[in-house]
Design an enzyme around this catalytic site. Structure first.
Site, PDB file in Angstrom:
ATOM      1  N   LYS A 441       0.476  -1.403  -0.346  1.00  0.00           N
ATOM      2  CA  LYS A 441       0.228  -0.269   0.055  1.00  0.00           C
ATOM      3  C   LYS A 441       0.994   1.282   0.023  1.00  0.00           C
ATOM      4  O   LYS A 441       1.447   1.257   0.781  1.00  0.00           O
ATOM      5  CB  LYS A 441      -0.640  -0.010   1.236  1.00  0.00           C
ATOM      6  CG  LYS A 441      -2.407   0.764   0.878  1.00  0.00           C
ATOM      7  CD  LYS A 441      -3.384   0.422   1.616  1.00  0.00           C
ATOM      8  CE  LYS A 441      -4.112   1.192   1.232  1.00  0.00           C
ATOM      9  NZ  LYS A 441      -5.864   1.157   2.570  1.00  0.00           N
ATOM     10  N   TRP A 446      -3.722   0.731  -3.653  1.00  0.00           N
ATOM     11  CA  TRP A 446      -2.705  -0.539  -3.630  1.00  0.00           C
ATOM     12  C   TRP A 446      -2.117  -1.043  -4.671  1.00  0.00           C
ATOM     13  O   TRP A 446      -2.127  -0.093  -6.351  1.00  0.00           O
ATOM     14  CB  TRP A 446      -3.779  -1.989  -3.768  1.00  0.00           C
ATOM     15  CG  TRP A 446      -4.568  -2.079  -2.454  1.00  0.00           C
ATOM     16  CD1 TRP A 446      -5.948  -1.511  -2.119  1.00  0.00           C
ATOM     17  CD2 TRP A 446      -4.370  -2.087  -1.363  1.00  0.00           C
ATOM     18  NE1 TRP A 446      -6.447  -1.727  -0.737  1.00  0.00           N
ATOM     19  CE2 TRP A 446      -5.730  -1.573  -0.813  1.00  0.00           C
ATOM     20  CE3 TRP A 446      -2.906  -2.066  -0.823  1.00  0.00           C
ATOM     21  CZ2 TRP A 446      -5.338  -2.446   0.921  1.00  0.00           C
ATOM     22  CZ3 TRP A 446      -2.753  -3.011   0.509  1.00  0.00           C
ATOM     23  CH2 TRP A 446      -3.910  -2.890   1.516  1.00  0.00           C
TER      24      TRP A 446
HETATM   25  P1  ADP Z   1      -9.175   2.318   2.818  1.00  0.00           P
HETATM   26  O1  ADP Z   1      -7.388   2.640   2.579  1.00  0.00           O
HETATM   27  O2  ADP Z   1     -10.091   3.161   2.763  1.00  0.00           O
HETATM   28  O3  ADP Z   1      -8.734   1.742   4.136  1.00  0.00           O
HETATM   29  P2  ADP Z   1      -8.430  -0.092   1.182  1.00  0.00           P
HETATM   30  O4  ADP Z   1      -9.781  -1.409   1.049  1.00  0.00           O
HETATM   31  O5  ADP Z   1      -7.915   0.743  -0.162  1.00  0.00           O
HETATM   32  O6  ADP Z   1      -9.710   0.612   2.427  1.00  0.00           O
HETATM   33  O7  ADP Z   1      -7.403  -0.978   2.359  1.00  0.00           O
HETATM   34  C1  ADP Z   1      -8.224  -1.757   3.412  1.00  0.00           C
HETATM   35  C2  ADP Z   1      -6.464  -2.307   4.182  1.00  0.00           C
HETATM   36  O8  ADP Z   1      -6.213  -0.584   4.262  1.00  0.00           O
HETATM   37  C3  ADP Z   1      -6.524  -3.053   5.521  1.00  0.00           C
HETATM   38  O9  ADP Z   1      -6.970  -4.680   5.502  1.00  0.00           O
HETATM   39  C4  ADP Z   1      -5.373  -2.833   5.781  1.00  0.00           C
HETATM   40  O10 ADP Z   1      -4.737  -3.725   5.537  1.00  0.00           O
HETATM   41  C5  ADP Z   1      -4.886  -0.709   5.527  1.00  0.00           C
HETATM   42  N1  ADP Z   1      -5.171   0.260   6.635  1.00  0.00           N
HETATM   43  C6  ADP Z   1      -6.247   0.801   6.477  1.00  0.00           C
HETATM   44  N2  ADP Z   1      -6.751   1.366   7.172  1.00  0.00           N
HETATM   45  C7  ADP Z   1      -5.245   1.108   7.921  1.00  0.00           C
HETATM   46  C8  ADP Z   1      -4.378   1.305   9.590  1.00  0.00           C
HETATM   47  N3  ADP Z   1      -5.077   2.769  10.451  1.00  0.00           N
HETATM   48  N4  ADP Z   1      -3.746   1.672   9.289  1.00  0.00           N
HETATM   49  C9  ADP Z   1      -2.705   0.206   8.699  1.00  0.00           C
HETATM   50  N5  ADP Z   1      -2.950  -0.413   7.811  1.00  0.00           N
HETATM   51  C10 ADP Z   1      -4.880   0.237   7.407  1.00  0.00           C
END
Ligand code: ADP
Length: 555
Positions: A441, A446
């Site tokens: 990420k 992604w």
């Molecule tokens: P968003 O980016 O809106 O949270 P996504 O579906 O693109 O939604 O991504 C989700 C993923 O991003 C989660 O499963 C996790 O791996 C990561 N993520 C989201 N928020 C956090 C956070 N506060 N800390 C760490 N990882 C996070």
């Protein structure tokens, strides 16, 4: 069972807007327009009136039927708000495409969604020119602007403002099953192929109600809220809906997400709550420090999408007096799962101890049931240290992916596998310790490690390749590619990067390429990325600026 005697009224998204129009009609929605750069302002009542016209345009000239998908490629603006409400209001499904994806990925999701119409902001005209001929199901392309500023594109198109002025004023929002689909958002999964989360009216309204509560996002009529998180990214975390039910003022930043533009908008509109991914706050912090400007009206920043960097938390808190909260969620969860607010019992803790708690991903919200399980499926205790696979279930969490993708993400007993690894403590705070899904990420977006690896494996001198996310001072994570060369070959990092350049989007190219004699393998012959992460834990990307800590110097 004795049946309750309460009305069974459906939870409809259009009712959020109708409520805001009736009770908070003059409360403003301010948008920085991508077509003219000007600030546009109107009230919830105007938003409702124009959404009704748009509903007539959708069902009339654009021939949109219930259940049809309508795609947006758009920034956060009042027009995008109108589309949110009008598309779902007529019973169709708003599919918010992420313009940062590779153009062919956008084509893929538009085709997969079988979209009937695409609404786009003028800044995306070149993108539309590149993709339009590949989108076979799309009958109408609509430029979200007026006649004077309509872009010149190769495809036949309509103009948003003209459609609205020609449409009738009156539209009665129909009532239908609250479980009908309302929104569609694609997430890149572990295989690199995007998967769709299909939200319903019911899930969206329930999520908005929860999100408005004090310990979640905390949205009230006194809120002056700026979602910097894009509306193409999980519905801007639900803010456009929560703001309507609470009657908050909304400030939409449009296409200008740089530090200077955001600071100006915050100061000018007296924004008190902002939401976005860490990369945006890094950019803003750099601007604040350079310019000496402040964001004194802001009470709270909700940061999510990636782990909140400690240096960033401390900078905003200590230098600017801003309350920083971390949220964790997923596209598949609408997205909110946890929000990191301190409890009354933490009041007397030292500053450092409070920071430690804020760095956890947050406390579980009502409606999100969560468990951590080990590899054998045993549910682990909530002791704040037993880490396992995080599973969730609840009324705004997907029960399956759109068109049946990824069935392996669901357990037999009705839970969704998040792909995150972490632990939960007795106060309901969840902490992510690792990720079992194989994605990277970067700045909230992604990158598929599998696609990178497959591309690298095509290089004639590469025997094995593993890509994974490694901490980066600006982007939270960037790809590090580890390569085991074929015997008697000596590939260079440059030759591999060059080879990858034609095959993956430019921003996916690994920031570091390292060579290893023997890849660590597990019992089933799979590359052990946990081991690789361990080996490279002190690795520093050659071009990253580590000196300034949270301060980016480039890009
Ligand atoms: P968003 O980016 O809106 O949270 P996504 O579906 O693109 O939604 O991504 C989700 C993923 O991003 C989660 O499963 C996790 O791996 C990561 N993520 C989201 N928020 C956090 C956070 N506060 N800390 C760490 N990882 C996070």
């Amino acid at each position: 069972m004795l049946r309750g005697q309460m009305m069974d009224r459906p939870l409809m998204i259009a009712d959020l807007l109708r409520h805001a129009a009736l009770n908070h009609g003059k409360q403003e929605i301010v948008s920085r327009l991508p077509d003219t750069g000007e600030l546009h302002r109107y009230g919830w009542a105007d938003c409702h009136a124009r959404s009704q016209r748009l509903a007539n345009a959708l069902t009339g000239p654009l021939k949109i039927k219930p259940g049809d998908r309508v795609t947006t490629i758009a920034w956060n603006t009042h027009r995008h708000m109108e589309l949110y409400y009008a598309v779902s209001g007529v019973g169709a499904v708003i599919h918010t495409a992420n313009p940062r994806l590779d153009p062919m990925q956008i084509v893929w999701i538009i085709n997969h969604a079988k979209s009937k119409a695409v609404f786009y902001d003028v800044t995306f005209a070149p993108l539309v020119d590149a993709i339009a001929k590949h989108c076979k199901t799309v009958k109408n392309w609509v430029a979200m602007t007026g006649e004077a500023t309509k872009p010149d594109i190769k495809t036949k198109q309509s103009v948003y403002e003209t459609l609205l002025s020609n449409a009738g004023e009156h539209y009665d929002w129909p009532e239908f099953d609250e479980n009908s689909a309302a929104g569609l958002c694609y997430t890149s999964g572990t295989t690199g192929e995007p998967k769709g989360a299909l939200y319903s009216h019911r899930s969206t309204v329930l999520h908005a109600m929860m999100s408005a509560t004090a310990d979640a996002v905390g949205v009230g009529a006194d809120g002056i809220i700026m979602p910097v998180v894009p509306m193409f990214h999980v519905n801007a975390w639900g803010v456009p809906y929560a703001a309507a039910l609470a009657g908050s003022k909304l400030v939409m930043p449009g296409a200008q997400l740089d530090g200077k533009s955001i600071q100006e908008l915050v100061e000018g509109e007296k924004v008190n709550l902002v939401l976005g991914v860490p990369t945006v706050w890094l950019g803003l912090l750099q601007y604040l420090r350079e310019s000496g400007k402040r964001i004194d009206t802001v009470h709270k920043v909700l940061m999510g999408g990636s782990a909140m960097p400690e240096s960033l938390l401390r900078a905003y808190q200590d230098e600017y007096g801003v309350e920083m909260q971390q949220g964790w969620g997923m596209t598949e969860m609408s997205p909110l799962g946890t929000v990191g607010k301190l409890l009354p019992k933490h009041e007397d803790l030292s500053g450092d101890e409070k920071v430690k708690i804020k760095l956890k991903q947050g406390r579980l919200l009502f409606g999100v049931d969560m468990r951590a399980v080990d590899d054998d499926g045993n549910v682990l205790p909530r002791d704040g240290q037993s880490a396992g696979h995080i599973h969730v279930r609840g009324p705004w969490i997907i029960s399956s992916y759109y068109r049946g993708a990824g069935p392996e993400s669901f357990t037999d007993d009705g839970w969704f596998r998040t792909g995150d690894v972490g632990h939960i403590d007795e106060d309901g705070y969840m902490t992510i310790t690792d990720r079992s899904k194989d994605v990277i990420k970067s700045g909230g977006e992604w990158i598929s490690s599998i696609d990178l690896e497959n591309a690298a494996m095509g290089h004639p001198d590469v025997a094995m390749a593993a890509a994974f996310g490694h901490p980066h001072p600006k982007w939270q994570e960037r790809p590090l590619l580890v390569v085991q060369p074929k015997p008697n070959t000596n590939p260079t990092a440059d030759s591999i990067r060059e080879y990858l350049a034609g095959q993956v989007p430019k921003w996916w190219l690994p920031d570091g390429i390292e060579f290893i004699d023997e890849m660590p393998l597990g019992a089933t012959g799979k590359i052990l990325k946990t081991k690789l992460r361990e080996i490279y834990k002190d690795y520093k990307f050659p071009d990253a600026d580590y000196e300034g800590g949270a301060m980016p110097t480039k890009g």
